[in-house]
Scaffold this active site. Structure first.
Site, PDB file in Angstrom:
ATOM      1  N   HIS A  74       0.802  -1.212   0.000  1.00 39.21           N
ATOM      2  CA  HIS A  74       0.000   0.000   0.000  1.00 39.21           C
ATOM      3  C   HIS A  74       0.840   1.271   0.000  1.00 39.21           C
ATOM      4  O   HIS A  74       0.326   2.331  -0.395  1.00 39.21           O
ATOM      5  CB  HIS A  74      -0.960   0.012   1.199  1.00 39.21           C
ATOM      6  CG  HIS A  74      -2.223  -0.748   0.948  1.00 39.21           C
ATOM      7  ND1 HIS A  74      -2.325  -2.103   1.156  1.00 39.21           N
ATOM      8  CD2 HIS A  74      -3.440  -0.342   0.492  1.00 39.21           C
ATOM      9  CE1 HIS A  74      -3.554  -2.495   0.838  1.00 39.21           C
ATOM     10  NE2 HIS A  74      -4.243  -1.459   0.444  1.00 39.21           N
ATOM     11  N   GLY A  75       2.069   1.198   0.425  1.00 39.09           N
ATOM     12  CA  GLY A  75       2.875   2.409   0.393  1.00 39.09           C
ATOM     13  C   GLY A  75       4.237   2.237   1.008  1.00 39.09           C
ATOM     14  O   GLY A  75       4.454   1.368   1.853  1.00 39.09           O
TER      15      GLY A  75
END
Length: 472
Positions: free
Chosen positions: A325-326
Site C-alpha cells: 500500500h505504500g
C-alpha cells in the site's frame, strides 16, 4: 484522466463507446488497447513506455514458458526473470527512496556521516495494480492454469483495460480470457453497466469528496489543537471517504466493464457491516485479498502445515499487504495491526463474535467500528510524530492532564450531519438492495438521472479530489 472528470464523462467515454459499438467484433480489442493507452497518457505520458514494455516482455516470456513444456529448468528461469523484471520496476519506483531514507537514518544512528541522495522519482499511475495482474498471468501460464495468449493485442487489452488500469479491481487473466476472445455487447448490458457506473460516481463525488473535506479541515487545524471528540469524528470522516472513494471507483470500473462486454469481479461487499476483522477483509478490496491468497498464502503452505506455520504465513501476507500500500512504516504498522487482530480472532474470539445472539451482534459491531477508525488512522497518517499526537487525541488517558472537551466537535458535527448520516446509511446493503429492485423500472431511471446530474453539478463547481488509491 479519471472517471470522475467532465472530460471523461462527456468526451472520452461517449466517443469511445460509439466507436466500440460500431466497429466489428474482431477490431474491438485493438480499439480497447489504443483507447486505454490514450486514457493512461492523459495522466502519466512519461511512464507509458513502462506498461508497453510490460506487455511485450511478458508476452514473450509467456510464450517461452509454454514452449518449454516438460523442461522445468527453462520454465523456472523464465518465471524468475519475469518476477525480477515486473517486481524490479515496482520496487525501484515505489520503494527506492524509502530504502535510501532508512539507510541514511541508520547511518545517523551509527554516527556515520556518509549519506545517500534520494532520487527524483514519481510513482507511475497504476503500477501496483497492473504489476500484480501481469504477474498473475505469467504464474498461471507457468502452472498450466491457462494457456499463453498468442495475441499481443489481446494481452495488451487485458493489461491496459482502462476501466481497471489505474486503481483496480485486480482482474486475473483467466477470469476474462474467454471474453477477450469473444464477448457479447447488448443494450441491457449498456443500461445496467451505465446505472452501476452512475451509482459509483455518486459514491465518489456526492459522498466521498464532500465528507473528505471534514478530514481535510481536521488536518488543517493541526492534530495538536483538536479535541478528542473531533479526533474520532475526523477518523470516521476519513474512513467513510476512503470507503466511498475506492468502492465508488470499483463500481464505476465494474459498470464500464459491463458496458464493454466484460464481467469484472466485485471488489467490495459492504465491509462496514462486518462483525470481525477476518470478515472485514473478506469484504474489503476482495481482488487484492484473492491475489495474496492465491499467489502468496497458498504457495507458502496456507493453513495446511500447522498452527505456527499458519501464523507465519499470515504474518508474511499482512506485512506484504501493508508494504504494497505504500513506502512508509505506517503502512507496515497498519498491516501488522491487522495481522495481530486476526490471530487473536482465529485463536480466541472469532466464534463468540460470530455468535447468533443480540449481545454478540451488538459487541461485534462496536468492536468493528473501533477497529475501523483506529486502523484507518494508522493508514492515513504517515508521519509517526503526527500519528502519535493523533492517537493521544483519540485516547486522551495516555496523556496525563489532558481533558476531553466538545468545544470544536459540535460545530463540525452539525455542519456535516447530513453527510455523516448518509454515509452510515449507504455503507449498509439496504440502499443497494432497494435500488436493485427499482433498477429496471422508471423510478430507477429517475434515481440514476438525479444522481448523475447532481454529481456533474458538484464536479462543475470544483468539488473533486483524486482517487485516494492512486497514491498506493
Amino acid at each position: 484522466m479519471v472517471f470522475s472528470s467532465l472530460l471523461f464523462i462527456f468526451v472520452f467515454l461517449p466517443v469511445f463507446l460509439v466507436l466500440y459499438y460500431i466497429l466489428p467484433a474482431k477490431s474491438r480489442n485493438f480499439l480497447l488497447l489504443t483507447g486505454s493507452i490514450l486514457f493512461y497518457s492523459f495522466g502519466e505520458p512519461y511512464y507509458l513506455f513502462l506498461i508497453l514494455c510490460s506487455i511485450l516482455v511478458n508476452f514473450v516470456i509467456g510464450l517461452g514458458i509454454e514452449n518449454f513444456k516438460g523442461r522445468s529448468f527453462e520454465k523456472k528461469t523464465l518465471l524468475i526473470l519475469s518476477l525480477l523484471y515486473n517486481f524490479g520496476f515496482l520496487l525501484f519506483f515505489k520503494y527506492t527512496n524509502f530504502f535510501i531514507e532508512n539507510i541514511n537514518a541508520l547511518l545517523r544512528i551509527l554516527d556515520i556521516h556518509w549519506r545517500f541522495y534520494t532520487l527524483n522519482l514519481t510513482l507511475p499511475l497504476g503500477i501496483s495494480f497492473y504489476t500484480f495482474q501481469i504477474v498473475s498471468y505469467v504464474i498461471d501460464v507457468y502452472l498450466g492454469k491457462t494457456e499463453a495468449d498468442k495475441s499481443l493485442v489481446r494481452l495488451g487489452a487485458y493489461l491496459c483495460m482502462f476501466p481497471q488500469l489505474i486503481a483496480g479491481p485486480i482482474v486475473v487473466y483467466s477470469d476474462i480470457r474467454d471474453a477477450l476472445k469473444k464477448r457479447t455487447i447488448s443494450a441491457a448490458g449498456l443500461d445496467n453497466g451505465l446505472k452501476t457506473f452512475i451509482i459509483g460516481l455518486g459514491y465518489k463525488v456526492i459522498i466521498a469528496n464532500r465528507i473528505g473535506t471534514l478530514w481535510n479541515e481536521v488536518c488543517t487545524i493541526g492534530f495538536e489543537s483538536i479535541s478528542t471528540p473531533l479526533a474520532w469524528l475526523g477518523a470516521f470522516a476519513y474512513s467513510m471517504q476512503l470507503y466511498f472513494d475506492f468502492c465508488g471507483y470499483s463500481m464505476m470500473a465494474v459498470g464500464l466493464g459491463e458496458m464493454l462486454g466484460f464481467r469484472m469481479p466485485a471488489n467490495f461487499r459492504h465491509p462496514y457491516m462486518a462483525r470481525s476483522v477476518t470478515d472485514f477483509w473478506r469484504r474489503w478490496h476482495i481482488t487484492l485479498g484473492a491475489w495474496f491468497r492465491e499467489y502468496v498464502y497458498i504457495p507458502l503452505g496456507g493453513n495446511r502445515k500447522g498452527k505456527s506455520r499458519t501464523m507465519m504465513n499470515l504474518f508474511v501476507v499482512w506485512f506484504l499487504v501493508g508494504f504494497w500500500h505504500g513506502a512508509a512504516w505506517n503502512f507496515i504498522l497498519w498491516g501488522l495491526f491487522i495481522f495481530m487482530l486476526q490471530i487473536i480472532e482465529k485463536n480466541l474470539t472469532l466464534r463468540w463474535l460470530n455468535a447468533d445472539n443480540i449481545l454478540a451482534k451488538l459487541f461485534s459491531h462496536i468492536y468493528m467500528y473501533f477497529y475501523i477508525l483506529v486502523s484507518w488512522t494508522l493508514f492515513a497518517i504517515s508521519d509517526f510524530h503526527d500519528l502519535g499526537v493523533y492517537l493521544t487525541r483519540l485516547f486522551p488517558f495516555v496523556e496525563t492532564g489532558r481533558n476531553i472537551n466538545f468545544s470544536d466537535f459540535t460545530g463540525y458535527a452539525a455542519t456535516y450531519a447530513p453527510l455523516l448520516i448518509a454515509s452510515i446509511i449507504f455503507a449498509t446493503d439496504y440502499p443497494e438492495k432497494l435500488f436493485d429492485k427499482l433498477r429496471s423500472r422508471f423510478l430507477g431511471v429517475v434515481i440514476s438521472l438525479v444522481i448523475f446530474w447532481l454529481s456533474v453539478y458538484y464536479l462543475s463547481i470544483g468539488i473533486n479530489n483524486p482517487f485516494l488509491y492512486f497514491r498506493y
